[in-house]
Design a protein around this motif. Structure first.
Motif, PDB file in Angstrom:
ATOM      1  N   UNK A 125       0.830  -1.205   0.000  1.00  0.00           N
ATOM      2  CA  UNK A 125       0.000   0.000   0.000  1.00  0.00           C
ATOM      3  C   UNK A 125       0.865   1.257   0.000  1.00  0.00           C
ATOM      4  N   UNK A 126       1.909   1.271   0.848  1.00  0.00           N
ATOM      5  CA  UNK A 126       2.746   2.456   0.975  1.00  0.00           C
ATOM      6  C   UNK A 126       3.635   2.706  -0.228  1.00  0.00           C
ATOM      7  N   UNK A 127       4.059   1.629  -0.894  1.00  0.00           N
ATOM      8  CA  UNK A 127       4.984   1.772  -2.023  1.00  0.00           C
ATOM      9  C   UNK A 127       4.273   1.777  -3.364  1.00  0.00           C
ATOM     10  N   UNK A 128       3.003   1.433  -3.357  1.00  0.00           N
ATOM     11  CA  UNK A 128       2.221   1.355  -4.600  1.00  0.00           C
ATOM     12  C   UNK A 128       2.902   0.424  -5.611  1.00  0.00           C
ATOM     13  N   UNK A 129       3.377  -0.708  -5.127  1.00  0.00           N
ATOM     14  CA  UNK A 129       4.040  -1.689  -5.982  1.00  0.00           C
ATOM     15  C   UNK A 129       3.873  -3.065  -5.346  1.00  0.00           C
ATOM     16  N   UNK A 130       4.024  -4.073  -6.152  1.00  0.00           N
ATOM     17  CA  UNK A 130       4.015  -5.446  -5.659  1.00  0.00           C
ATOM     18  C   UNK A 130       5.232  -5.657  -4.772  1.00  0.00           C
ATOM     19  N   UNK A 131       5.071  -6.338  -3.628  1.00  0.00           N
ATOM     20  CA  UNK A 131       6.158  -6.599  -2.688  1.00  0.00           C
ATOM     21  C   UNK A 131       6.235  -8.102  -2.436  1.00  0.00           C
ATOM     22  N   UNK A 132       7.430  -8.669  -2.528  1.00  0.00           N
ATOM     23  CA  UNK A 132       7.642 -10.056  -2.136  1.00  0.00           C
ATOM     24  C   UNK A 132       8.869 -10.110  -1.233  1.00  0.00           C
ATOM     25  N   UNK A 133       8.923 -11.137  -0.395  1.00  0.00           N
ATOM     26  CA  UNK A 133      10.078 -11.290   0.488  1.00  0.00           C
ATOM     27  C   UNK A 133      11.009 -12.370  -0.075  1.00  0.00           C
ATOM     28  N   UNK A 134      12.060 -12.676   0.666  1.00  0.00           N
ATOM     29  CA  UNK A 134      13.076 -13.622   0.178  1.00  0.00           C
ATOM     30  C   UNK A 134      12.472 -15.003  -0.068  1.00  0.00           C
ATOM     31  N   UNK A 135      11.615 -15.438   0.845  1.00  0.00           N
ATOM     32  CA  UNK A 135      10.995 -16.748   0.684  1.00  0.00           C
ATOM     33  C   UNK A 135      10.147 -16.797  -0.584  1.00  0.00           C
ATOM     34  N   UNK A 136       9.333 -15.753  -0.796  1.00  0.00           N
ATOM     35  CA  UNK A 136       8.500 -15.710  -1.990  1.00  0.00           C
ATOM     36  C   UNK A 136       9.315 -15.725  -3.266  1.00  0.00           C
ATOM     37  N   UNK A 137      10.458 -15.040  -3.255  1.00  0.00           N
ATOM     38  CA  UNK A 137      11.324 -15.002  -4.434  1.00  0.00           C
ATOM     39  C   UNK A 137      11.902 -16.379  -4.738  1.00  0.00           C
ATOM     40  N   UNK A 138      12.396 -17.053  -3.700  1.00  0.00           N
ATOM     41  CA  UNK A 138      12.981 -18.383  -3.905  1.00  0.00           C
ATOM     42  C   UNK A 138      11.917 -19.375  -4.372  1.00  0.00           C
ATOM     43  N   UNK A 139      10.726 -19.290  -3.795  1.00  0.00           N
ATOM     44  CA  UNK A 139       9.643 -20.168  -4.231  1.00  0.00           C
ATOM     45  C   UNK A 139       9.290 -19.922  -5.696  1.00  0.00           C
ATOM     46  N   UNK A 140       9.323 -18.651  -6.113  1.00  0.00           N
ATOM     47  CA  UNK A 140       9.027 -18.324  -7.506  1.00  0.00           C
ATOM     48  C   UNK A 140      10.057 -18.955  -8.438  1.00  0.00           C
ATOM     49  N   UNK A 141      11.325 -18.910  -8.042  1.00  0.00           N
ATOM     50  CA  UNK A 141      12.385 -19.518  -8.853  1.00  0.00           C
ATOM     51  C   UNK A 141      12.186 -21.022  -8.946  1.00  0.00           C
ATOM     52  N   UNK A 142      11.933 -21.639  -7.797  1.00  0.00           N
ATOM     53  CA  UNK A 142      11.752 -23.085  -7.788  1.00  0.00           C
ATOM     54  C   UNK A 142      10.549 -23.485  -8.631  1.00  0.00           C
ATOM     55  N   UNK A 143       9.485 -22.678  -8.568  1.00  0.00           N
ATOM     56  CA  UNK A 143       8.311 -22.985  -9.357  1.00  0.00           C
ATOM     57  C   UNK A 143       8.590 -22.953 -10.846  1.00  0.00           C
ATOM     58  N   UNK A 144       9.458 -22.045 -11.281  1.00  0.00           N
ATOM     59  CA  UNK A 144       9.793 -21.942 -12.702  1.00  0.00           C
ATOM     60  C   UNK A 144      10.765 -23.025 -13.133  1.00  0.00           C
ATOM     61  N   UNK A 145      11.670 -23.449 -12.228  1.00  0.00           N
ATOM     62  CA  UNK A 145      12.738 -24.370 -12.612  1.00  0.00           C
ATOM     63  C   UNK A 145      12.368 -25.849 -12.480  1.00  0.00           C
ATOM     64  N   UNK A 146      11.365 -26.173 -11.660  1.00  0.00           N
ATOM     65  CA  UNK A 146      11.039 -27.580 -11.448  1.00  0.00           C
ATOM     66  C   UNK A 146      10.679 -28.227 -12.785  1.00  0.00           C
ATOM     67  N   UNK A 147      11.432 -29.245 -13.178  1.00  0.00           N
ATOM     68  CA  UNK A 147      11.252 -29.852 -14.494  1.00  0.00           C
ATOM     69  C   UNK A 147      10.533 -31.193 -14.433  1.00  0.00           C
ATOM     70  N   UNK A 148      10.674 -31.921 -13.329  1.00  0.00           N
ATOM     71  CA  UNK A 148      10.067 -33.241 -13.232  1.00  0.00           C
ATOM     72  C   UNK A 148       8.759 -33.171 -12.468  1.00  0.00           C
ATOM     73  N   UNK A 149       7.987 -34.248 -12.564  1.00  0.00           N
ATOM     74  CA  UNK A 149       6.722 -34.314 -11.832  1.00  0.00           C
ATOM     75  C   UNK A 149       6.968 -34.213 -10.331  1.00  0.00           C
TER      76      UNK A 149
END
Length: 441
Positions: A108-132
């Motif tokens: 709200x204060x920055x008027x931008x999307x905010x993520x923390x370190x955990x969210x960033x790492x989860x986003x990377x893992x979500x993109x990189x996971x190749x197997x079921x």
């Protein structure tokens, strides 16, 4: 019910930022870390780069008294808001853990999307996971993380669903219903991962009965594990100057001095403050590390935070249940990046330590010596045996060559006599399936 949950799964907030989005990386520096602030900012910027974000600026903020509502102070919030506007940024990445309330207030204060370190790492893992299996693990971790952040993610979830009948009462809120669905989905994922773990355990049991020694590569992300893995095995595992370039475990057969066959396992790289959700979700994958005969800890010795990274890796190893007495070797990698004076000092230090091998996975320097040291560790409990076989016992001779180091071979009184170094367990197995040999220990 939210659309993602109606489909029986879970969808993250796609579309709020995408590849090419401009981002600010912010480090709330509390002065309680042993890490260099610039190195930490560089690492987080590298994580952002790993999913195609454009880091417009890196900012370290001194936080003396963290605020429950926003973590940072009012003045710092205003300064950040100004930088967001000036840089035309749509995302702010905090290199810290944020509570759902802090995340919402900062957005709200920055008027931008905010993520923390955990969210960033989860986003990377979500993109990189190749197997079921990898996708199951990432989804479980993400569900666990997002379960407490539904209010921030979906404002429509606050409405209520009516109860049944005239006495049904107000019913449950939509957020309660979606949380229940998330719990059900997580339970199903855990059952599927338990099955994966059992299957992996059966494969591991077969290898142990073989038995071939297993060497697990561990290390901080981007320390050069996959580069070394490719050099030792001739594989083509993705090995880029990129954080979390590989996630899924890879096993290959290699030969070592005196050991005809060994299994080399490359696993996901570790990182400081690795989200607990990921440690739990990737337990099945990391079981390969727990059961290894030898850990090869690859360190980026040219990194300014190399010692801190070593501590982070040891912390994760403890969390996943690796026994302290498990044999391990530290491979001090990236010698090629050191200045001549630092390189000389590093080589001298490595020579003084029996558990260290200095090398460069990229150039190959020191790799042969490292392989010799691995073989020496794996055969430390081997003894010398004299074994006599009939000339026609080709299977027995092949077994000795495969499981031990044949030191000498000659003919004596019509029989072939082998002097061979074997592990005691292999010698016992050989006695069970062949004629009892003489032991000259």
């Amino acid at each position: 019910m939210s659309q993602g949950l109606e489909r029986g799964g879970f969808e993250r907030d796609r579309g709020e930022f995408a590849r090419g989005a401009r981002a600010l990386v912010v480090l709330p520096d509390r002065g309680d870390t042993r890490r260099d602030a610039e190195a930490r900012l560089a690492e987080t910027a590298g994580l952002a780069d790993a999913i195609g974000l454009v880091v417009a600026e890196r900012i370290a903020l001194r936080v003396r008294a963290p605020r429950p509502a926003t973590l940072i102070g009012t003045g710092q919030m205003q300064q950040l808001a100004d930088r967001v506007r000036q840089e035309n940024a749509t995302l702010v990445i905090f290199d810290a853990g944020l509570t759902p309330v802090q995340q919402r207030n900062l957005e709200t204060g920055l008027a931008a999307k905010v993520i923390d370190r955990t969210g960033l790492i989860l986003e990377i893992f979500g993109e990189r996971a190749a197997t079921a299996e990898g996708r199951l693990q990432v989804e479980l971790a993400h569900l666990d993380y997002q379960a407490g952040r539904l209010v921030r993610s979906w404002t429509h979830l606050e409405r209520q669903r009516g109860g049944f009948g005239f006495l049904g009462g107000p019913g449950e809120t939509q957020i309660e219903a979606d949380r229940r669905l998330i719990r059900d989905r997580m339970a199903r994922l855990r059952r599927e991962l338990d099955q994966v773990s059992r299957t992996r355990g059966l494969h591991r049991d077969r290898r142990q009965r073989a038995p071939w020694p297993v060497i697990a590569l561990v290390g901080y992300t981007n320390a050069g594990k996959s580069t070394l893995f490719n050099r030792l095995t001739g594989a083509d595992v993705m090995a880029e100057d990129l954080l979390f370039a590989t996630l899924d475990p890879t096993l290959r057969q290699i030969a070592l001095p005196g050991i005809e066959k060994a299994i080399l396992s490359d696993t996901v790289g570790f990182v400081s403050d690795l989200p607990t959700q990921l440690v739990a979700a990737f337990k099945a994958t990391l079981e390969e590390v727990v059961s290894a005969d030898l850990l090869l800890h690859i360190r980026d010795i040219a990194h300014p935070d190399s010692d801190a990274q070593r501590s982070d890796v040891e912390t994760v190893l403890t969390e996943i249940g690796v026994a302290p007495e498990t044999p391990r070797i530290e491979a001090w990698n990236k010698l090629d990046l050191l200045e001549p004076e630092a390189r000389t000092d590093m080589l001298a230090e490595a020579a003084r330590r029996p558990d260290v091998a200095a090398m460069s996975a990229l150039t190959g320097e020191g790799v042969a010596a490292l392989m010799a040291e691995i073989a020496a560790r794996l055969t430390a409990d081997h003894r010398s045996y004299t074994i006599a076989l009939d000339p026609g016992d080709g299977a027995g001779a092949a077994w000795l060559h495969e499981h031990g180091e044949v030191l000498d071979q000659h003919e004596e009184e019509g029989r072939l006599v082998y002097r061979v170094r074997l592990a005691e367990r292999d010698f016992a197995r050989f006695r069970q399936q062949a004629a009892t040999p003489d032991d000259e220990g």
